[in-house]
Design a protein around this motif. Structure first.
Motif: not given
Length: 167
Positions: A61-62, A64-68, A73-77
């Motif tokens: 969906r998006y 070129d995102l960083s892992a952070g 966006r996923t609210a995952m750890d």
């Protein structure tokens, strides 16, 4: 014991938490059941874990995102995202590149192979959603969407409101 709510403690005076009626618990259980059911479909076929698919779904969906940013966006750890990213990189489903002028910042995107998997899994997940929601009429689906948005907005103020909690 809270005299205003006699059900707030059990017969031994301990706090009572009726999980079957506790909204965060119910939402979590429902979310886990739905996620595990859907993951069974793409997991068998593509060998993806839930966390890996969530990373792929966000990157589908998006770009070129960083892992952070994926974690946000996923609210995952962040650790779970980092492990999923490592596995997806090893399998060639995503690629990592540096961000233009900032060589310290790495950006993630789906690879061509990743897009081929994404293009098969995304419609499967949408069909699962359709089947799940078919038990609700149009008005109930609209109401559910409205309530989910309101609960999401409520989460924003939850932590702030809890700062005044004693302890």
């Amino acid at each position: 014991m809270n005299p205003d709510n006699p059900d707030s403690h059990d017969e031994n005076g301990h706090a009572r938490l009726d999980l079957e009626h506790f909204l965060p618990y119910r939402l979590s259980v429902l979310s886990n059941r739905v996620s595990q059911t859907i993951a069974g479909l793409y997991g068998r076929r593509f060998g993806l874990a839930i966390t890996e698919w969530r990373v792929m779904a966000v990157l589908g969906r998006y770009r070129d995102l960083s892992a952070g940013e994926v974690a946000e966006r996923t609210a995952m750890d962040k650790v779970a995202v980092s492990r999923a990213v490592a596995r997806l990189l090893d399998r060639g489903l995503i690629e990592r590149d540096t961000h233009g002028s900032d060589r310290r910042r790495s950006m993630l995107k789906l690879s061509e192979v990743g897009y081929s998997v994404y293009d098969e899994v995304a419609p499967m997940t949408l069909e699962c959603e359709r089947r799940l929601l078919m038990h609700l009429d149009a008005e109930e689906r609209a109401q559910l969407d409205h309530l989910m948005r309101k609960l999401g907005d409520g989460v924003e103020g939850l932590a702030e409101g809890m700062k005044a909690w004693p302890g």
